[in-house]
Design a protein around this motif. Structure first.
Motif, PDB file in Angstrom:
ATOM      1  N   THR A 330       0.968   8.567 -18.797  1.00 33.49           N
ATOM      2  CA  THR A 330       2.274   8.553 -19.168  1.00 33.49           C
ATOM      3  C   THR A 330       3.327   8.232 -18.144  1.00 33.49           C
ATOM      4  OG1 THR A 330       1.463  10.401 -20.602  1.00 33.49           O
ATOM      5  CG2 THR A 330       3.950  10.103 -20.161  1.00 33.49           C
ATOM      6  N   GLU A 331       2.855   8.492 -16.824  1.00 31.60           N
ATOM      7  CA  GLU A 331       4.052   8.086 -15.992  1.00 31.60           C
ATOM      8  C   GLU A 331       4.219   6.529 -15.654  1.00 31.60           C
ATOM      9  OE1 GLU A 331       5.097   8.823 -11.229  1.00 31.60           O
ATOM     10  OE2 GLU A 331       3.403   9.880 -12.195  1.00 31.60           O
ATOM     11  N   HIS A 332       2.891   5.918 -15.727  1.00 32.01           N
ATOM     12  CA  HIS A 332       2.841   4.380 -15.850  1.00 32.01           C
ATOM     13  C   HIS A 332       3.587   3.840 -17.009  1.00 32.01           C
ATOM     14  CE1 HIS A 332       0.505   0.587 -16.935  1.00 32.01           C
ATOM     15  NE2 HIS A 332       0.873   0.356 -15.756  1.00 32.01           N
ATOM     16  N   TYR A 333       3.427   4.416 -18.062  1.00 31.06           N
ATOM     17  CA  TYR A 333       3.951   3.858 -19.326  1.00 31.06           C
ATOM     18  C   TYR A 333       5.654   4.206 -19.136  1.00 31.06           C
ATOM     19  CZ  TYR A 333       5.938   4.333 -23.962  1.00 31.06           C
ATOM     20  OH  TYR A 333       6.971   3.951 -25.171  1.00 31.06           O
ATOM     21  N   VAL A 334       6.094   5.368 -18.755  1.00 28.78           N
ATOM     22  CA  VAL A 334       7.623   5.401 -18.610  1.00 28.78           C
ATOM     23  C   VAL A 334       8.157   4.443 -17.625  1.00 28.78           C
ATOM     24  CG1 VAL A 334       9.176   7.008 -17.334  1.00 28.78           C
ATOM     25  CG2 VAL A 334       7.403   8.017 -18.950  1.00 28.78           C
ATOM     26  N   TYR A 335       7.605   4.078 -16.347  1.00 29.48           N
ATOM     27  CA  TYR A 335       7.904   3.041 -15.591  1.00 29.48           C
ATOM     28  C   TYR A 335       7.781   1.612 -16.056  1.00 29.48           C
ATOM     29  CZ  TYR A 335       9.487   6.121 -11.930  1.00 29.48           C
ATOM     30  OH  TYR A 335      10.079   7.140 -11.135  1.00 29.48           O
ATOM     31  N   SER A 337       8.231   1.092 -19.170  1.00 33.99           N
ATOM     32  CA  SER A 337       9.366   0.961 -20.230  1.00 33.99           C
ATOM     33  C   SER A 337      10.687   0.781 -19.531  1.00 33.99           C
ATOM     34  CB  SER A 337       9.280   2.525 -21.241  1.00 33.99           C
ATOM     35  OG  SER A 337       8.136   2.530 -21.850  1.00 33.99           O
ATOM     36  N   LYS A 338      10.860   1.463 -18.560  1.00 43.05           N
ATOM     37  CA  LYS A 338      11.897   1.174 -17.655  1.00 43.05           C
ATOM     38  C   LYS A 338      11.854  -0.291 -16.928  1.00 43.05           C
ATOM     39  CE  LYS A 338      12.733   5.763 -15.611  1.00 43.05           C
ATOM     40  NZ  LYS A 338      12.862   6.557 -14.567  1.00 43.05           N
ATOM     41  N   MET A 339      10.881  -0.830 -16.762  1.00 41.95           N
ATOM     42  CA  MET A 339      10.807  -2.336 -16.244  1.00 41.95           C
ATOM     43  C   MET A 339      10.996  -3.076 -17.357  1.00 41.95           C
ATOM     44  SD  MET A 339      10.467  -3.670 -13.523  1.00 41.95           S
ATOM     45  CE  MET A 339      10.813  -5.479 -13.333  1.00 41.95           C
ATOM     46  N   GLN A 340      10.780  -2.735 -18.784  1.00 43.56           N
ATOM     47  CA  GLN A 340      11.179  -3.563 -20.007  1.00 43.56           C
ATOM     48  C   GLN A 340      12.429  -3.449 -20.253  1.00 43.56           C
ATOM     49  OE1 GLN A 340       8.459  -5.410 -21.604  1.00 43.56           O
ATOM     50  NE2 GLN A 340      10.130  -6.277 -22.538  1.00 43.56           N
ATOM     51  N   LYS A 341      13.043  -2.569 -20.041  1.00 44.31           N
ATOM     52  CA  LYS A 341      14.371  -2.163 -20.442  1.00 44.31           C
ATOM     53  C   LYS A 341      15.373  -3.150 -19.360  1.00 44.31           C
ATOM     54  CE  LYS A 341      14.245   2.370 -22.293  1.00 44.31           C
ATOM     55  NZ  LYS A 341      14.607   3.871 -22.223  1.00 44.31           N
ATOM     56  N   LEU A 342      14.836  -3.183 -18.130  1.00 44.15           N
ATOM     57  CA  LEU A 342      15.309  -3.896 -17.062  1.00 44.15           C
ATOM     58  C   LEU A 342      15.444  -5.541 -17.481  1.00 44.15           C
ATOM     59  CD1 LEU A 342      17.266  -3.701 -14.450  1.00 44.15           C
ATOM     60  CD2 LEU A 342      14.591  -4.123 -13.437  1.00 44.15           C
ATOM     61  N   ASN A 343      14.222  -5.830 -18.109  1.00 40.42           N
ATOM     62  CA  ASN A 343      13.959  -7.099 -18.460  1.00 40.42           C
ATOM     63  C   ASN A 343      14.923  -7.594 -19.657  1.00 40.42           C
ATOM     64  OD1 ASN A 343      12.177  -8.068 -16.401  1.00 40.42           O
ATOM     65  ND2 ASN A 343      10.527  -7.307 -17.417  1.00 40.42           N
ATOM     66  N   SER A 344      14.800  -6.616 -20.531  1.00 48.32           N
ATOM     67  CA  SER A 344      15.589  -6.938 -21.750  1.00 48.32           C
ATOM     68  C   SER A 344      17.235  -7.127 -21.538  1.00 48.32           C
ATOM     69  CB  SER A 344      15.320  -5.881 -22.942  1.00 48.32           C
ATOM     70  OG  SER A 344      13.944  -5.757 -23.190  1.00 48.32           O
ATOM     71  N   LEU A 345      17.725  -5.915 -20.725  1.00 48.85           N
ATOM     72  CA  LEU A 345      19.052  -6.148 -20.305  1.00 48.85           C
ATOM     73  C   LEU A 345      19.775  -6.972 -19.616  1.00 48.85           C
ATOM     74  CD1 LEU A 345      21.650  -4.406 -20.486  1.00 48.85           C
ATOM     75  CD2 LEU A 345      21.134  -3.244 -18.501  1.00 48.85           C
ATOM     76  N   LEU A 346      18.816  -7.340 -18.655  1.00 52.12           N
ATOM     77  CA  LEU A 346      19.429  -8.431 -17.618  1.00 52.12           C
ATOM     78  C   LEU A 346      18.737  -9.743 -17.878  1.00 52.12           C
ATOM     79  CD1 LEU A 346      19.175  -6.313 -14.028  1.00 52.12           C
ATOM     80  CD2 LEU A 346      21.072  -6.590 -15.736  1.00 52.12           C
ATOM     81  N   ASN A 347      17.532  -9.768 -18.146  1.00 55.22           N
ATOM     82  CA  ASN A 347      17.173 -11.220 -18.404  1.00 55.22           C
ATOM     83  C   ASN A 347      17.414 -12.055 -19.562  1.00 55.22           C
ATOM     84  OD1 ASN A 347      15.713 -10.358 -16.077  1.00 55.22           O
ATOM     85  ND2 ASN A 347      13.719 -10.845 -16.759  1.00 55.22           N
ATOM     86  N   GLY A 348      17.491 -11.264 -20.782  1.00 56.47           N
ATOM     87  CA  GLY A 348      17.583 -11.825 -22.026  1.00 56.47           C
ATOM     88  C   GLY A 348      19.050 -11.945 -22.053  1.00 56.47           C
ATOM     89  N   ASN A 349      19.877 -10.979 -21.778  1.00 61.00           N
ATOM     90  CA  ASN A 349      21.317 -11.035 -21.966  1.00 61.00           C
ATOM     91  C   ASN A 349      22.033 -11.941 -21.011  1.00 61.00           C
ATOM     92  OD1 ASN A 349      21.305  -9.298 -24.006  1.00 61.00           O
ATOM     93  ND2 ASN A 349      21.935  -7.607 -22.693  1.00 61.00           N
ATOM     94  N   LEU A 350      21.444 -12.336 -19.651  1.00 61.02           N
ATOM     95  CA  LEU A 350      21.938 -12.970 -18.864  1.00 61.02           C
ATOM     96  C   LEU A 350      21.830 -14.640 -19.460  1.00 61.02           C
ATOM     97  CD1 LEU A 350      22.662 -14.122 -15.979  1.00 61.02           C
ATOM     98  CD2 LEU A 350      20.065 -14.097 -15.491  1.00 61.02           C
TER      99      LEU A 350
END
Length: 680
Positions: A330-335, A337-350
């Protein structure tokens, strides 16, 4: 702030060491990057060819035409021969200049050149051109479809040549793209092969103490998962970063050549990209460290659970083990997910934001020029600009999308290099003649943890050929003495000598070359029974190994096996009985012919019939060598030359069996308890 500086410094050191590994394959990498540059350069020529095709040939029909007598590349119209001015050579120009203009889908022939270009309209045989306050009217003749094709005829061969050139360039680009991919992957595989070899060699150099607190699964993760993440750095990240950088530079240069102002606008992208990168790395490194750590923990737990599955099932611990695993998962999944959100927010939107900004500025600039009536770019230049602008975002997207892989590789590199930086023991080729086997412990004290002594003032001597038995309750220090003798650990006080030489002055490999050990739980490697005897040592022939097996009586116990001594052995020898595994372990020790032999509770898990075989073989095994026996079954050490009784890290009694029985101390009590005659 300090954390950020430490992160930057750590990344710099890791990057430097990854570069040092890459240097080992620099020839292949440089070749791959050169091929990549050629491939990218060839690909960037495409829009220029398209621009040339549109402006000079497709739209070239509107270029100035002149009357001529030459028929090459010429067009016959109303009794005269016309040729594009661009194709006219000296002396061919014989008449006046004419023009062809397009209004919508209609093509018009003018007997005179136009004065200026602008908005066009055609009605009743007259072409009207307006630009701001300027207005011009021309007599014009409408061309039929056949006449239009006649005027286009000189361009067809040139268009076909450009298409052939474009196709040839694409073939070259494809060839070099394939080459760079092949050689870059070849270099990456070679680098990772070298790195894994170094890590595996380092593991064998590390002292036993290092593995006390590091589960095997975590070590496996360093060699497999982390190095695979680093491989992605060389294959994907490096190729993507390099090709994208070459692409961006090439496109910006091309845009400057097409239009300086547009080239200046695109330079705004670079500081935005750098700033976005720094922001991404600030969070990505932290997340990836946790992700890599949890992967190691998950590997460690899976490894532990598989090895202990019989205990888990026997004691009904499936639910608790699953819950423990799920916590890590679960802890691995949580982080993740955080990494995925960071990629989606910064990478795609950039990429999307940069695309919108650039195209908006492009439309604003050229739309404003067109609205004001100023000169605008040609259709070919416009095509090339739009093409290059669209192409510009592909390499930017390529760089941004590789940020995650880059961070994973850097974190994985930190973990791998942390393992490589652990202080190990260098393998030495120094050889020493066979020990006589005289062992002396001189007031030795030792502790695994500082301040917690497990051995206190141990003092004894073992002469060549003697058998020394160590007995005592669990935790009394028996195995610790053997660990020191093998130099798995080094003592803190006193001295241990073999044949008068201080143990710490003898290289580890030199020492162990003349020592053998048989453990309570013998370890067998995947292979065959014979390979587990020789351990693939060329000095031990098949004949020597088979003799060792016969000497310990293994030929009788293993006779029923289909392939005899060549019977396959799976991991840890799980298909063999504990007695069979122990006999193989005894034969291994005998085949290596050690000067000093250690039997670490070697008969404690063996049935009575097999024990009798081993007892017979041990008499042969002990001849000519000093033997140390750690035993729980006191009946097996009655013939020992010297028995040392340990209690809480100290030797409390010593002597042979008869002497200790007469003493009626701890040894006597243990012996009587084992044979069931303890006095009430």
């Amino acid at each position: 702030m300090n954390e950020h500086l430490e992160q930057t410094e750590s990344s710099w050191k890791t990057g430097k060491r990854l570069y040092q590994y890459a240097v080992k394959c620099k020839g292949t990498i440089i070749l791959a990057l050169m091929m990549l540059s050629i491939s990218v350069g060839a690909d960037l020529i495409g829009p220029y060819i398209g621009k040339n095709m549109i402006d000079n040939h497709i739209m070239g029909i509107e270029s100035p035409w002149v009357e001529t007598k030459d028929t090459k590349d010429a067009v016959h119209y109303q009794g005269s021969t016309y040729k594009r001015e661009a194709y006219v050579e000296d002396g061919e120009w014989t008449g006046s200049e004419v023009a062809i203009q397009q209004v919508g889908t209609t093509f018009l022939f003018l007997n005179q050149p136009i004065e200026f270009d602008g908005k066009r309209s055609y009605k009743d045989g007259q072409l009207v051109i307006t630009s701001g306050e300027k207005r011009a009217t021309y007599e014009a003749q409408k061309l039929s479809g056949a006449q239009i094709m006649a005027f286009y005829q000189p361009e067809i061969s040139r268009i076909m040549q450009l298409l052939a050139l474009y196709f040839g360039i694409m073939v070259v680009a494809f060839f070099f793209q394939y080459g760079q991919s092949y050689y870059l992957q070849k270099a990456a595989n070679r680098i990772i092969q070298t790195m894994r070899k170094d890590v595996f060699a380092q593991i064998q150099r590390l002292p036993i103490r290092y593995f006390d607190n590091l589960p095997a699964g975590k070590v496996v993760a360093r060699i497999t998962n982390d190095t695979e993440a680093i491989r992605e750095l060389y294959v994907r990240v490096l190729a993507n970063f390099f090709s994208s950088t070459v692409n961006i530079i090439g496109i910006i240069i091309a845009l400057f050549l097409l239009n300086v102002k547009l080239g200046m606008v695109t330079l705004i992208i670079l500081p935005l990209l750098v700033g976005w990168t720094l922001l991404f790395r600030k969070f990505a490194t932290k997340y990836n460290r946790v992700i890599r750590a949890r992967i190691s923990d998950i590997n460690a737990m899976i490894n532990e659970s598989i090895n202990g599955m019989n205990i888990i099932q026997a004691f009904k611990r499936e639910k608790e083990t699953t819950e423990e695993f799920e916590k890590l998962n679960t802890e691995h999944y949580v982080y993740q997910s955080k990494m995925q959100k960071l990629n989606s927010l910064l990478n795609g939107n950039l990429v999307g934001a940069l695309r919108v900004i650039t195209l908006t500025l492009f439309i604003w600039y050229f739309g404003g020029m067109a609205a004001s009536g100023e000169s605008v770019v040609s259709l070919g230049v416009l095509y090339a600009m739009v093409n290059y602008l669209n192409r510009l975002f592909h390499p930017i997207s390529g760089i941004v999308n590789q940020f995650a892989n880059f961070e994973q590789a850097m974190v994985a590199g930190e973990r791998v290099f942390a393992l490589l930086d652990e202080e190990g023991i260098d393998v030495e080729d120094q050889r020493k003649s066979r020990f006589k086997g005289h062992v002396e412990f001189d007031h030795v004290s030792f502790s695994y943890k500082e301040g917690e002594k497990v051995l206190r003032d141990i003092q004894f001597e073992a002469s060549q050929g003697e058998t020394i038995a160590l007995v005592g309750h669990t935790g009394s220090g028996k195995s610790s003495i053997m660990n020191l003798l093998f130099r798995f650990y080094d003592y803190q006080e006193g001295a241990i000598r073999i044949d008068g030489i201080e143990l710490k002055d003898i290289p580890h490999q030199t020492l162990r070359e003349h020592m053998g050990i048989v453990l309570q739980d013998p370890y067998l490697f995947t292979g065959t029974i014979l390979s587990n005897i020789t351990l693939d040592d060329p000095k031990i022939s098949r004949e020597v190994a088979e003799k060792a097996l016969r000497d310990v009586g293994a030929d009788r116990v293993l006779a029923h096996l289909e392939h005899g001594f060549d019977e396959p052995v799976v991991e840890k020898g799980s298909t063999l009985s504990s007695g069979q595994r122990q006999l193989i372990s005894f034969a291994r020790a005998l085949a290596f012919n050690p000067a000093i032999l250690i039997l670490d509770e070697a008969t404690s898990s063996i049935d009575t019939e097999t024990e009798s075989l081993i007892q017979e073989a041990m008499e042969v095994l002990k001849k000519g060598r000093t033997t140390f026996i750690i035993a729980h079954r006191l009946s097996t050490i009655k013939s020992a030359d010297q028995i040392l009784v340990l209690d809480k890290g100290k030797i409390v009694e010593r002597g042979n069996h008869d002497e200790l029985m007469e003493l009626k101390g701890k040894y006597y009590q243990m012996y009587e308890l084992q044979i069931g005659k303890l006095a009430g």
